[in-house]
Design an enzyme around this catalytic site. Structure first.
Site, PDB file in Angstrom:
ATOM      1  N   GLN A  31     -14.673 -71.023   4.455  1.00 16.69           N
ATOM      2  CA  GLN A  31     -15.397 -70.087   3.579  1.00 16.69           C
ATOM      3  C   GLN A  31     -16.849 -69.957   4.012  1.00 16.69           C
ATOM      4  O   GLN A  31     -17.338 -70.747   4.816  1.00 16.69           O
ATOM      5  CB  GLN A  31     -15.330 -70.609   2.135  1.00 16.69           C
ATOM      6  N   HIS A  62     -19.330 -79.205 -16.175  1.00 16.41           N
ATOM      7  CA  HIS A  62     -18.989 -80.594 -15.852  1.00 16.41           C
ATOM      8  C   HIS A  62     -18.771 -81.449 -17.092  1.00 16.41           C
ATOM      9  O   HIS A  62     -17.929 -82.343 -17.093  1.00 16.41           O
ATOM     10  CB  HIS A  62     -20.038 -81.185 -14.900  1.00 16.41           C
ATOM     11  N   ASP A  86     -19.251 -80.157  -4.922  1.00 15.30           N
ATOM     12  CA  ASP A  86     -20.653 -80.306  -5.329  1.00 15.30           C
ATOM     13  C   ASP A  86     -20.935 -81.665  -5.949  1.00 15.30           C
ATOM     14  O   ASP A  86     -22.091 -82.091  -6.039  1.00 15.30           O
ATOM     15  CB  ASP A  86     -21.005 -79.192  -6.326  1.00 15.30           C
ATOM     16  N   GLU A 106     -11.484 -82.894  -1.168  1.00 13.99           N
ATOM     17  CA  GLU A 106     -12.178 -81.611  -0.979  1.00 13.99           C
ATOM     18  C   GLU A 106     -11.801 -81.077   0.408  1.00 13.99           C
ATOM     19  O   GLU A 106     -11.930 -81.788   1.398  1.00 13.99           O
ATOM     20  CB  GLU A 106     -13.696 -81.856  -1.117  1.00 13.99           C
ATOM     21  N   GLY A 138      -5.964 -80.357  -1.040  1.00 13.11           N
ATOM     22  CA  GLY A 138      -5.447 -81.011  -2.233  1.00 13.11           C
ATOM     23  C   GLY A 138      -3.962 -80.772  -2.440  1.00 13.11           C
ATOM     24  O   GLY A 138      -3.247 -81.612  -2.991  1.00 13.11           O
ATOM     25  N   ASP A 155     -10.842 -79.010  -9.873  1.00 10.17           N
ATOM     26  CA  ASP A 155     -12.165 -78.364  -9.937  1.00 10.17           C
ATOM     27  C   ASP A 155     -12.262 -77.422  -8.732  1.00 10.17           C
ATOM     28  O   ASP A 155     -12.932 -77.706  -7.747  1.00 10.17           O
ATOM     29  CB  ASP A 155     -13.224 -79.468  -9.879  1.00 10.17           C
ATOM     30  N   SER A 156     -11.552 -76.326  -8.834  1.00  5.00           N
ATOM     31  CA  SER A 156     -11.315 -75.503  -7.643  1.00  5.00           C
ATOM     32  C   SER A 156     -12.039 -74.169  -7.691  1.00  5.00           C
ATOM     33  O   SER A 156     -12.574 -73.757  -8.726  1.00  5.00           O
ATOM     34  CB  SER A 156      -9.819 -75.233  -7.511  1.00  5.00           C
ATOM     35  N   ASP A 158     -11.507 -69.940  -7.129  1.00  4.53           N
ATOM     36  CA  ASP A 158     -10.506 -69.019  -7.685  1.00  4.53           C
ATOM     37  C   ASP A 158      -9.258 -68.979  -6.794  1.00  4.53           C
ATOM     38  O   ASP A 158      -9.300 -69.438  -5.656  1.00  4.53           O
ATOM     39  CB  ASP A 158     -11.108 -67.611  -7.802  1.00  4.53           C
ATOM     40  N   PRO A 162      -8.845 -70.740   0.231  1.00  9.87           N
ATOM     41  CA  PRO A 162      -8.311 -72.109   0.227  1.00  9.87           C
ATOM     42  C   PRO A 162      -7.799 -72.550  -1.145  1.00  9.87           C
ATOM     43  O   PRO A 162      -6.956 -73.449  -1.245  1.00  9.87           O
ATOM     44  CB  PRO A 162      -9.493 -72.967   0.677  1.00  9.87           C
TER      45      PRO A 162
END
Ligand code: SAM
Length: 282
Positions: A31, A62, A86, A106, A138, A155-156, A158, A162
């Site tokens: 990306q 979070h 992040d 990740e 993942g 925690d992806s 859209d 990927p």
């Protein structure tokens, strides 16, 4: 000349943030990553032009991805985070002394390394000794796991690029198998408001409903995500987010949270009528 970051929510509606200065830009095999500094949201980064995390509202996302499941099962020991490069989700998890292991998977190592450089507000706890980082897909990682995790947090990005595989039936089935008997899965559930996002929300919910015994949705207010109204899915093998909500135990941890509290926990599952009807339709 003024510089603005624009993210198109639809062909005729966009989020526009005035930028102080662009900080860094890189194209990885997965990306395009851009970091900016802004007036209203501090430093922020985008993936393929989509807002991911900024210094001002990251606490909302979070808090809600982590503290909701932790208040349902405060005895969680083994956690898997998928995505979350992040580090904000890991940061909130490390506040629980009883958590023993956090595996974070990740796909793009550059997201982690750049956030460690430019976004310490979220990445500061990635070096906690309970955290193991895996730079893998993942979808593949979870295939080999069985009856192990108390909690999986997806925690992806859209469901394009990927992140696409993280919204599929086979991935959700693999998560089900990877969880133990009281396991909870929280996943990115998109937004109910604009059609493009709503379709993805309904697809995700429809799939999860076919697999998990408990399958609920909760909402939060996220100023920089499309429409500001965003959802997480709560799926579990046995624990119910309201009936099993252990507010007393969670409050005994005495964590200072800026968005989450025990009333928000209850209220977040009370959805607007149009959202409830949409979810019931799948
Ligand atoms: N809070 C953010 C949001 O909802 O916009 C998402 C945060 S995080 C930056 C999303 C991460 O998911 C990205 O760093 C991306 O590289 C990662 N990701 C996407 N697809 C993945 C996959 N298949 N396996 C592991 N990580 C993935």
């Amino acid at each position: 000349m003024d510089l603005w970051f624009n993210e198109w929510n639809t062909e005729s509606c966009k989020l526009s943030i005035k930028v102080k200065e662009p900080i860094y830009s890189e194209k990885t095999p997965f990306q395009k990553i851009d970091f900016f500094d802004s007036y209203d949201f501090g430093k922020f980064f985008t993936l393929d032009g989509m807002m991911m995390v900024n210094e001002k509202d990251e606490f909302i996302y979070h808090d809600m991805i982590v503290h909701v499941p932790m208040a349902v099962n405060p005895n969680i020991k083994n956690v898997l985070v998928i995505g979350g490069g992040d580090g904000g989700t890991v940061r909130e998890l490390t506040r629980y002394n009883d958590i023993e292991q956090i595996h974070m998977v990740e796909i793009d190592e550059r997201v982690v390394r750049l956030c460690q450089k430019y976004l310490p507000i979220t990445s500061s706890k990635l070096e906690d000794k309970r955290v193991t980082l895996y730079f893998k897909d993942g979808v593949e990682f979870v295939k080999s796991k069985e009856n192990f995790y108390d909690l999986i947090l997806v925690d992806s990005t859209d469901p394009i690029g990927p992140g696409e595989g993280l919204f599929t039936m086979s991935f959700y089935k693999d998560c089900y198998r990877a969880l133990n008997g009281k396991g909870i899965l929280i996943n990115q559930h998109e937004s109910p408001y604009f059609e493009e996002y709503r379709i993805e929300m309904l697809k995700a919910h429809g799939k999860l409903k076919k697999i998990f015994d408990v399958c609920e949705v909760y909402q939060f207010h996220m100023p920089t995500y499309s429409s500001g109204h965003w959802l997480f899915g709560f799926a579990s093998k046995g624990l119910h987010p309201i009936e099993d909500h252990n507010a007393e135990k969670w409050e005994s941890f005495d964590l200072k949270t800026k968005y989450y509290n025990s009333q928000i926990h209850q209220g977040a599952f009370m959805l607007p009528t149009y959202v409830r009807e949409l979810l019931e339709s799948v």
